[in-house]
Design an enzyme around this catalytic site. Structure first.
Site, PDB file in Angstrom:
ATOM      1  N   LEU A 126       0.817  -1.211   0.000  1.00 54.48           N
ATOM      2  CA  LEU A 126       0.000   0.000   0.000  1.00 54.48           C
ATOM      3  C   LEU A 126       0.849   1.259   0.000  1.00 54.48           C
ATOM      4  CD1 LEU A 126      -2.679  -1.090   2.607  1.00 54.48           C
ATOM      5  CD2 LEU A 126      -3.082  -0.713   0.187  1.00 54.48           C
ATOM      6  N   GLY A 127       2.077   1.143   0.478  1.00 55.59           N
ATOM      7  CA  GLY A 127       2.953   2.315   0.536  1.00 55.59           C
ATOM      8  C   GLY A 127       4.299   1.913   1.099  1.00 55.59           C
ATOM      9  N   ALA A 128       5.295   2.792   0.921  1.00 61.48           N
ATOM     10  CA  ALA A 128       6.632   2.540   1.436  1.00 61.48           C
ATOM     11  C   ALA A 128       7.337   3.857   1.620  1.00 61.48           C
ATOM     12  CB  ALA A 128       7.424   1.646   0.477  1.00 61.48           C
ATOM     13  N   GLY A 129       8.286   3.884   2.530  1.00 61.78           N
ATOM     14  CA  GLY A 129       9.063   5.088   2.784  1.00 61.78           C
ATOM     15  C   GLY A 129      10.324   4.736   3.537  1.00 61.78           C
ATOM     16  N   GLY A 130      10.982   5.773   4.073  1.00 66.00           N
ATOM     17  CA  GLY A 130      12.235   5.556   4.764  1.00 66.00           C
ATOM     18  C   GLY A 130      12.099   4.741   6.042  1.00 66.00           C
ATOM     19  N   GLY A 153       9.672   2.225   6.591  1.00 63.23           N
ATOM     20  CA  GLY A 153       9.241   0.854   6.387  1.00 63.23           C
ATOM     21  C   GLY A 153       8.224   0.752   5.275  1.00 63.23           C
ATOM     22  N   VAL A 195       4.042  -0.522   4.217  1.00 64.89           N
ATOM     23  CA  VAL A 195       2.686  -0.870   4.617  1.00 64.89           C
ATOM     24  C   VAL A 195       2.119  -1.813   3.564  1.00 64.89           C
ATOM     25  CG1 VAL A 195       0.391  -0.043   5.234  1.00 64.89           C
ATOM     26  CG2 VAL A 195       2.395   1.359   5.739  1.00 64.89           C
ATOM     27  N   LYS A 245       1.604  -2.533   8.890  1.00 64.60           N
ATOM     28  CA  LYS A 245       2.741  -1.607   8.853  1.00 64.60           C
ATOM     29  C   LYS A 245       3.962  -2.314   9.432  1.00 64.60           C
ATOM     30  CE  LYS A 245       4.018   2.957  10.718  1.00 64.60           C
ATOM     31  NZ  LYS A 245       3.483   4.096  11.503  1.00 64.60           N
ATOM     32  N   ASP A 282      -1.128  14.992  14.155  1.00 64.21           N
ATOM     33  CA  ASP A 282      -0.971  14.975  12.696  1.00 64.21           C
ATOM     34  C   ASP A 282      -2.326  14.769  12.026  1.00 64.21           C
ATOM     35  OD1 ASP A 282       0.514  15.274  10.401  1.00 64.21           O
ATOM     36  OD2 ASP A 282       1.087  13.160  10.260  1.00 64.21           O
TER      37      ASP A 282
END
Length: 730
Positions: A27-31, A33, A35, A49, A143
């Site tokens: 579903l998503g990724a970043g610095g 980890g 999801v 996550k 947030d």
């Protein structure tokens, strides 16, 4: 936690099972980890996550992750996404929450526009109740933003408690710093923007709630967009832009957006002021286009594949039964079907795995993507780049020995940061797109980074010089090649040119805070360049919107500056040109990339005469190697090429060349994720220039070209020097 829209396939190194959840895609990724979308044996879907192992090894990380899990579990509300499971002590800690197949509020507004009145009241009432539950649990969310509110068939859901904190700041002193700004600029309270830790509390969430509801009502953040520093300044000092908010909501939003935390209502009070019937089904509270989006995403869940287990000792799953597939719909699409009637059902029927008459899959295409501002404020630059790409593809396709035919797919982000991620994903999630030329602007590119880093296909930009686009330290921009220098280097080149040609003794530097990342970097680079030559500049800074510009310029001239460098955007540069002309200042006047272009000539008029500008673009009329390109552009479009068209032409043929080489070596369509490493080691030799890249994807060498304004036109001065006069040629 992301919504359902960006589901992409698992990568080779991804596990297939985590904590009893069979993983179906990313579903998503970043610095931090990844999801995943997960599914239990009973068919229940979850957003899982997972944190990268290197992050988990940090001393304080597990304490923070455990706090996130505990915070999420303490919030009990039908309008907050519940925790289904977690393991903070796993080698790669994970957290699973209920999956919501609807879009985020941000996605819905970008795709379909602001919400109508009833939708706003349902949205506000539900999110206010979720925040009341957060605050009742002794927490502050910190947030609240459009990306953290998902739109489900039965109402919105508040998600992501990753940076939630205890409402008592003293309880968190071991895990936070006093000077750290946490949250999303544009949806922060003034006390968050100024990092006043002692003042951050439930009222900060209420301010963010006001920003969120204003965004949903108008389609834009109430304190605008742009550089982080500018957003922070407006949040603290300016009044919100509430033009277009329904009159009935204005008093409530003004109360929420009070600068003083003590003057804001509580979340519970807001919930009372937004009493409305329960949403019921999606058609009761959401516009039809959003309902359709939820239906589409829910229907996709029917076709999600089972995959072979890659976790040791895990038995392969049984094939999904028809009853399990029906269960998948129960959480989302079934409610949509009940609301939408037979028309919705017919629209979804042919997507079923057992549907008859499904058309055969289409042949794979070889496609070059273009992400650019084609209809917004930077459309001249974006349209020029699109034309360059199309001419390059036409040139490639005209070859009789070509092994394949290329197509072009365009995604217009309109220069709007809120549209950038969706515009990027329209390209990155298309498996036929082998590479992207773009983005055309810094901040749309920055907002699109999650999509680029998830897909890892080559992204080649000729005009986005923001340093953060390629940041190995932050594990972002991993597949970007930047065929232009970063802005700080552009600022240095202005200083080097000024010293080599004009020999100033007291240059003035003016930084405009409107677009602070660009302006600050240009200011920093120019200051460094002058100091390398032993010159101490006279710097000044003006607020966003160039307030007090003419007065400050007068003070700089009175102080004896003998050269002027403008570190700011086009509107303030035009004003500066006219003001300096009125003041009779005839010394060297210089500006950088975000001022360069035909707009400066048109708007500044006579006052532009004598200015010198630097930009990462070559005038194709000055290079005989570009004659064929110029002729093709005139034939195809009836005009000479616009600025950056030639650079886009060169970079597209560079990409096509290496796609072809990869194909000829393997005999098959190349894996697009392998191309960035190949391109970074290659040298671009095109019609306009020869360029190389370092291992991080940044441009090697200068890349800045200088232009003098003479008789209302730009005259090319060639490459900028590589250093001050005493280091020229080094």
């Amino acid at each position: 936690m992301p919504a359902a829209g960006g589901l992409v396939g698992l990568l080779a190194g991804d596990p297939s099972v985590i904590g009893g959840y069979r993983l179906l895609g990313r579903l998503g990724a970043g610095g931090m980890g990844v999801v995943y979308l997960g599914r239990t044996d009973a068919g229940e879907l979850a957003a899982v996550k997972v944190t990268l192992a290197d992050r988990a090894e940090r001393a304080d990380f597990r304490a923070r992750f455990r706090r996130e899990v505990e915070a999420a579990r303490r919030v009990v509300s039908p309008w907050a996404v519940p925790v289904l499971g977690a393991d903070p002590d796993a080698p790669e800690p994970w957290l699973a929450t209920a999956f919501v197949p609807g879009p985020s509020l941000g996605e819905a507004v970008v795709a379909h526009g602001p919400l109508p009145g009833r939708s706003l009241r349902v949205l506000g009432g539900a999110v206010a109740r979720a925040l009341a539950a957060v605050h009742a649990a002794g927490l502050v969310h910190r947030d609240v933003k459009p990306g953290n509110v998902l739109l489900a068939v039965d109402g919105p859901r508040l998600i992501d408690f990753g940076i939630a904190r205890a409402a008592d700041p003293a309880a968190e002193t071991a895990l936070t710093g006093t000077d750290l700004v946490v949250g999303t600029p544009g949806f922060l309270a003034p006390e968050q923007a100024e990092a006043r830790t002692e003042d951050i509390g439930p009222a900060s969430d209420v301010f963010a709630f006001g920003c969120l509801l204003a965004y949903a009502a108008t389609g834009r953040p109430p304190f605008g967009t742009g550089a982080v520093d500018a957003l922070m300044y407006r949040t603290v000092h300016d009044e919100p832009d509430l033009d277009g908010v329904p009159p009935g909501l204005l008093p409530l939003l003004r109360d929420c957006l009070a600068k003083d935390p003590a003057a804001r209502p509580t979340a519970a009070e807001l919930a009372g002021r937004l009493v409305v019937d329960t949403p019921g089904t999606a058609s009761d509270w959401l516009p039809a286009p959003v309902v359709h989006t939820i239906a589409e995403r829910s229907a996709r869940m029917l076709a999600l594949p089972d995959i072979e287990a890659t976790t040791a000792g895990t038995a392969p799953p049984e094939p999904p039964s028809r009853s399990r597939r029906r269960f998948l719909l129960a959480s989302g699409a079934a409610a949509v079907l009940a609301a939408g009637g037979a028309g919705t059902w017919l629209a979804l029927r042919d997507d079923r795995p057992d549907a008859k008459g499904t058309p055969p899959p289409k042949a794979r295409r070889w496609t070059i993507g273009v992400q650019a501002d084609l209809s917004g404020p930077g459309k001249e630059l974006g349209q020029a780049q699109e034309r360059g790409v199309r001419l390059a593809v036409e040139a490639f396709n005209s070859r009789k020995d070509r092994p394949f035919t290329l197509d072009v797919k365009v995604s217009d982000d309109r220069g709007d940061q809120t549209r950038a991620l969706a515009a990027a994903r329209a390209l990155t999630t298309d498996p036929d797109v082998l590479g992207i030329v773009g983005p055309s602007h810094d901040y749309t590119g920055y907002e699109a980074l999650p999509a680029y880093d998830e897909a890892l296909l080559p992204v080649l930009t000729v005009s986005a010089g923001l340093n953060l686009l390629v940041s190995p330290a932050q594990n972002q921009g991993r597949s970007i090649l930047r065929a232009c220098p970063i802005h700080a280097y552009g600022g240095m080149c202005l200083a080097y040119h000024a010293q080599a040609v004009h020999h100033p003794k007291r240059p003035g530097l003016l930084q405009e805070r409107t677009d602070d990342t660009y302006s600050w970097q240009y200011m920093l680079g120019a200051d460094f360049g002058f100091r390398q030559g032993g010159i101490r500049p006279h710097p000044r800074v003006i607020p966003g919107g160039a307030k007090g510009l003419e007065r400050v310029l007068g003070e700089m001239v009175d102080a004896g500056i003998d050269a002027y460098v403008h570190a700011g955007l086009l509107p303030s540069a035009v004003r500066a040109a006219k003001a300096l002309d009125a003041l009779g200042f005839t010394g060297p006047r210089l500006a950088g990339q975000h001022v360069f272009g035909d707009g400066f000539l048109r708007e500044a008029g006579r006052a532009a005469e004598g200015w010198t500008l630097g930009a990462p673009v070559i005038d194709p009329a000055t290079r005989k190697e570009a004659a064929a390109f110029v002729a093709a552009h005139r034939t195809r479009y009836g005009t000479a090429p616009g600025w950056y068209a030639g650079e886009a032409y060169d970079i597209t043929l560079f990409l096509a060349k290496h796609v072809e080489e990869a194909y000829r070596k393997s005999g098959k369509r190349p894996d697009r994720t392998t191309l960035p490493a190949v391109l970074r080691k290659a040298v671009l030799t095109g019609a306009l220039s020869r360029r190389s890249f370092d291992e991080s994807g940044n441009l090697g060498g200068s890349g800045t070209f200088m232009y003098a304004v003479e008789n209302g036109r730009y005259r090319s001065l060639g490459y900028a020097p590589l250093g001050p006069p005493k280091q020229a040629g080094s």
